[in-house]
Design a protein around this motif. Sequence first.
Motif, PDB file in Angstrom:
ATOM      1  N   LEU A   1     -29.661  62.985  -7.116  1.00 58.27           N
ATOM      2  CA  LEU A   1     -28.424  64.068  -7.168  1.00 58.27           C
ATOM      3  C   LEU A   1     -27.927  63.878  -8.818  1.00 58.27           C
ATOM      4  O   LEU A   1     -27.590  64.965  -9.649  1.00 58.27           O
ATOM      5  CB  LEU A   1     -27.157  64.046  -6.375  1.00 58.27           C
ATOM      6  CG  LEU A   1     -27.628  64.319  -4.827  1.00 58.27           C
ATOM      7  CD1 LEU A   1     -26.322  63.982  -3.788  1.00 58.27           C
ATOM      8  CD2 LEU A   1     -27.817  65.842  -4.940  1.00 58.27           C
ATOM      9  N   LEU A   2     -27.688  62.610  -9.121  1.00 59.54           N
ATOM     10  CA  LEU A   2     -27.075  62.505 -10.535  1.00 59.54           C
ATOM     11  C   LEU A   2     -28.132  62.943 -11.537  1.00 59.54           C
ATOM     12  O   LEU A   2     -27.880  63.409 -12.598  1.00 59.54           O
ATOM     13  CB  LEU A   2     -26.703  60.910 -10.811  1.00 59.54           C
ATOM     14  CG  LEU A   2     -25.498  60.420  -9.897  1.00 59.54           C
ATOM     15  CD1 LEU A   2     -25.272  58.986 -10.219  1.00 59.54           C
ATOM     16  CD2 LEU A   2     -24.244  61.289 -10.216  1.00 59.54           C
ATOM     17  N   ALA A   3     -29.545  62.766 -11.102  1.00 59.65           N
ATOM     18  CA  ALA A   3     -30.563  62.975 -12.388  1.00 59.65           C
ATOM     19  C   ALA A   3     -30.666  64.256 -12.429  1.00 59.65           C
ATOM     20  O   ALA A   3     -30.785  64.793 -13.431  1.00 59.65           O
ATOM     21  CB  ALA A   3     -31.770  62.233 -11.948  1.00 59.65           C
ATOM     22  N   PHE A   4     -30.522  65.174 -11.440  1.00 58.80           N
ATOM     23  CA  PHE A   4     -30.732  66.683 -11.504  1.00 58.80           C
ATOM     24  C   PHE A   4     -29.504  67.190 -11.327  1.00 58.80           C
ATOM     25  O   PHE A   4     -29.230  68.647 -11.200  1.00 58.80           O
ATOM     26  CB  PHE A   4     -31.823  66.990 -10.518  1.00 58.80           C
ATOM     27  CG  PHE A   4     -32.962  66.455 -10.669  1.00 58.80           C
ATOM     28  CD1 PHE A   4     -33.813  66.964 -11.776  1.00 58.80           C
ATOM     29  CD2 PHE A   4     -33.549  65.302  -9.889  1.00 58.80           C
ATOM     30  CE1 PHE A   4     -34.856  66.279 -12.116  1.00 58.80           C
ATOM     31  CE2 PHE A   4     -34.570  64.827 -10.146  1.00 58.80           C
ATOM     32  CZ  PHE A   4     -35.525  65.335 -11.200  1.00 58.80           C
ATOM     33  N   ALA A   5     -28.256  66.656 -11.505  1.00 61.57           N
ATOM     34  CA  ALA A   5     -27.018  67.489 -11.106  1.00 61.57           C
ATOM     35  C   ALA A   5     -26.558  68.568 -12.521  1.00 61.57           C
ATOM     36  O   ALA A   5     -26.635  68.078 -13.319  1.00 61.57           O
ATOM     37  CB  ALA A   5     -25.833  66.460 -11.440  1.00 61.57           C
TER      38      ALA A   5
ATOM     39  N   PRO B   1     -32.656  57.084 -16.926  1.00 65.73           N
ATOM     40  CA  PRO B   1     -32.415  55.982 -15.944  1.00 65.73           C
ATOM     41  C   PRO B   1     -32.157  56.384 -14.565  1.00 65.73           C
ATOM     42  O   PRO B   1     -32.313  55.464 -13.569  1.00 65.73           O
ATOM     43  CB  PRO B   1     -31.081  55.357 -16.689  1.00 65.73           C
ATOM     44  CG  PRO B   1     -31.306  55.904 -18.254  1.00 65.73           C
ATOM     45  CD  PRO B   1     -31.736  57.191 -18.094  1.00 65.73           C
ATOM     46  N   PHE B   2     -31.486  57.407 -14.334  1.00 65.74           N
ATOM     47  CA  PHE B   2     -31.192  57.806 -13.062  1.00 65.74           C
ATOM     48  C   PHE B   2     -32.635  58.151 -12.214  1.00 65.74           C
ATOM     49  O   PHE B   2     -32.581  57.830 -11.061  1.00 65.74           O
ATOM     50  CB  PHE B   2     -30.421  59.218 -13.078  1.00 65.74           C
ATOM     51  CG  PHE B   2     -29.088  58.819 -13.491  1.00 65.74           C
ATOM     52  CD1 PHE B   2     -27.973  58.311 -12.882  1.00 65.74           C
ATOM     53  CD2 PHE B   2     -28.774  59.652 -14.836  1.00 65.74           C
ATOM     54  CE1 PHE B   2     -26.692  58.208 -13.404  1.00 65.74           C
ATOM     55  CE2 PHE B   2     -27.450  59.127 -15.482  1.00 65.74           C
ATOM     56  CZ  PHE B   2     -26.682  58.688 -14.733  1.00 65.74           C
TER      57      PHE B   2
ATOM     58  N   VAL C   1     -35.566  56.642 -12.817  1.00 70.71           N
ATOM     59  CA  VAL C   1     -36.129  55.469 -12.434  1.00 70.71           C
ATOM     60  C   VAL C   1     -35.416  54.673 -11.625  1.00 70.71           C
ATOM     61  O   VAL C   1     -35.898  54.060 -10.650  1.00 70.71           O
ATOM     62  CB  VAL C   1     -36.151  54.718 -14.009  1.00 70.71           C
ATOM     63  CG1 VAL C   1     -36.586  53.151 -13.790  1.00 70.71           C
ATOM     64  CG2 VAL C   1     -37.107  55.278 -14.935  1.00 70.71           C
ATOM     65  N   ALA C   2     -33.956  54.696 -11.467  1.00 68.34           N
ATOM     66  CA  ALA C   2     -33.311  54.008 -10.480  1.00 68.34           C
ATOM     67  C   ALA C   2     -33.658  54.581  -9.273  1.00 68.34           C
ATOM     68  O   ALA C   2     -33.826  53.874  -8.267  1.00 68.34           O
ATOM     69  CB  ALA C   2     -31.890  54.116 -10.797  1.00 68.34           C
ATOM     70  N   ALA C   3     -33.669  55.996  -8.951  1.00 64.63           N
ATOM     71  CA  ALA C   3     -34.024  56.474  -7.512  1.00 64.63           C
ATOM     72  C   ALA C   3     -35.492  56.124  -7.232  1.00 64.63           C
ATOM     73  O   ALA C   3     -35.800  55.831  -6.058  1.00 64.63           O
ATOM     74  CB  ALA C   3     -34.300  58.110  -7.877  1.00 64.63           C
ATOM     75  N   ALA C   4     -36.251  56.207  -8.296  1.00 62.41           N
ATOM     76  CA  ALA C   4     -37.863  55.396  -7.831  1.00 62.41           C
ATOM     77  C   ALA C   4     -37.926  54.096  -7.556  1.00 62.41           C
ATOM     78  O   ALA C   4     -38.437  53.716  -6.495  1.00 62.41           O
ATOM     79  CB  ALA C   4     -38.595  55.805  -9.088  1.00 62.41           C
ATOM     80  N   LEU C   5     -36.815  53.271  -8.099  1.00 65.03           N
ATOM     81  CA  LEU C   5     -37.018  51.695  -7.759  1.00 65.03           C
ATOM     82  C   LEU C   5     -36.190  51.543  -6.406  1.00 65.03           C
ATOM     83  O   LEU C   5     -36.943  50.865  -5.531  1.00 65.03           O
ATOM     84  CB  LEU C   5     -35.942  51.117  -8.494  1.00 65.03           C
ATOM     85  CG  LEU C   5     -36.740  50.302  -9.964  1.00 65.03           C
ATOM     86  CD1 LEU C   5     -35.824  49.748 -10.746  1.00 65.03           C
ATOM     87  CD2 LEU C   5     -37.776  49.275  -9.459  1.00 65.03           C
ATOM     88  N   THR C   6     -35.145  52.545  -6.088  1.00 63.77           N
ATOM     89  CA  THR C   6     -34.697  52.367  -4.825  1.00 63.77           C
ATOM     90  C   THR C   6     -35.556  53.028  -3.786  1.00 63.77           C
ATOM     91  O   THR C   6     -35.570  52.456  -2.595  1.00 63.77           O
ATOM     92  CB  THR C   6     -33.108  52.923  -5.123  1.00 63.77           C
ATOM     93  OG1 THR C   6     -32.459  52.770  -6.032  1.00 63.77           O
ATOM     94  CG2 THR C   6     -32.276  52.939  -3.627  1.00 63.77           C
TER      95      THR C   6
END
Length: 406
Positions: free
Chosen positions: A91-95, A164-165, A167-172
């Motif tokens: 959501l943060l990445a595409f907000a 970074p958001f 990448v964080a989504a992918a890692l999580t």
Amino acid sequence: MRARPAALIFILLTALIDIVGIGLIIPVLPGLVKELAGSEVAGARTIGLLTAAYAVMQFIFAPILGVLSDRFGRRPVLLFALSGMALDYLLLAFAPNLAWLFVGRILAGITGASLTVANAYIADVSPPEDRAKNFGLLGATFGVGFILGPALGGLLGEYGLRVPFMVAAALTGLNVLYGLFVLPESLPESSRARGLRRADLNPLLPLRALGEYPILRSLTLTFVLLGLAGQVIFSTWVLYTEGVLRWTPGQNGVALAFFGLLTAAVQGGLIGPFIARFGERRTIMTGLVSSILEFTVLSVARSGALLYASLVVGALGGLANPALQGLISRQVSETEQGRVQGAITSLNSLVAVVGPVVATSVYAFGVTHDFPGAAFTLGALLSVAGTLLILGVLRGMPDTGKPQQG
């Protein structure tokens, strides 16, 4: 209880990936908020509200998820928490606007109990005699994650604030798959709670202990003041470095990683010998005075050199809290330790709701009045007040770690 080293490795790896994901977004979230808010002042105030929204949800739902993990097992609650964080990062990445940022942060606060469950998981798989050591391993993992995460997030932020958001989504997301297919359940059916009481779901219940123990009654206001001071740096550091020094996400990532290393060195290597040499009271006061100096330097810092100097001094501020926790722990019986620590945690959670709003509002006020260091000045004043209060309390208490002579 038999030790389960394989399960311990699994949960530590899960925690590391989770913490790296959290650290990834720290250098870039303020920049994204300012971009969507339209100005530095509006962005600063919005960051405070976003952080408060997350903290409110954490305060309400973290105890509930902890109780649910006792009833239904650690693994399903951990998977739920990690899935919520992955969705938040997406959501943060595409907000497209600020409203979506609030939706993401509220969702993250509701589901953000992964570290709480990780602590319970470690208790499940560790014999009593190994728990302190294994909790220490989790703390070390936390430190490594907050060194790697901000550094990587700052580097990725140079390619775009939203990278970074993603990448964080992918890692999580990978962490969810790891938990789904690899991580074993730690709490057997025979050891699970048989039911839920309404009182177990009340997040205000732990706060009752604040009025029941003399040591907590004496220190409650101190915890509030020092907690508010700590929120100043957490909420306004990136705003300050970007607005005053024109730092990039990469520069912020390197600085935060540097502070992580310093903090790990103080917490992991310095505090034990320091207490042994100077005693708990002097250790606490050294940490508090260091924090005051850190805020004072930050309030006038207009160069990277001064900011890095403040980080070195500020890392010594990490001496205070572990020594204070150790002192408090000896004022209550072994059977009351959990309740006391729960009360302190709940109080800190409430401070985390108010602190960011106050800190970012003062920062915004300072920016509009040509004093961008106003929030750090507030932090210094709060630290001075907390130090004076705690000095009075410490004078009436015995010091267990007496300074060595000669």
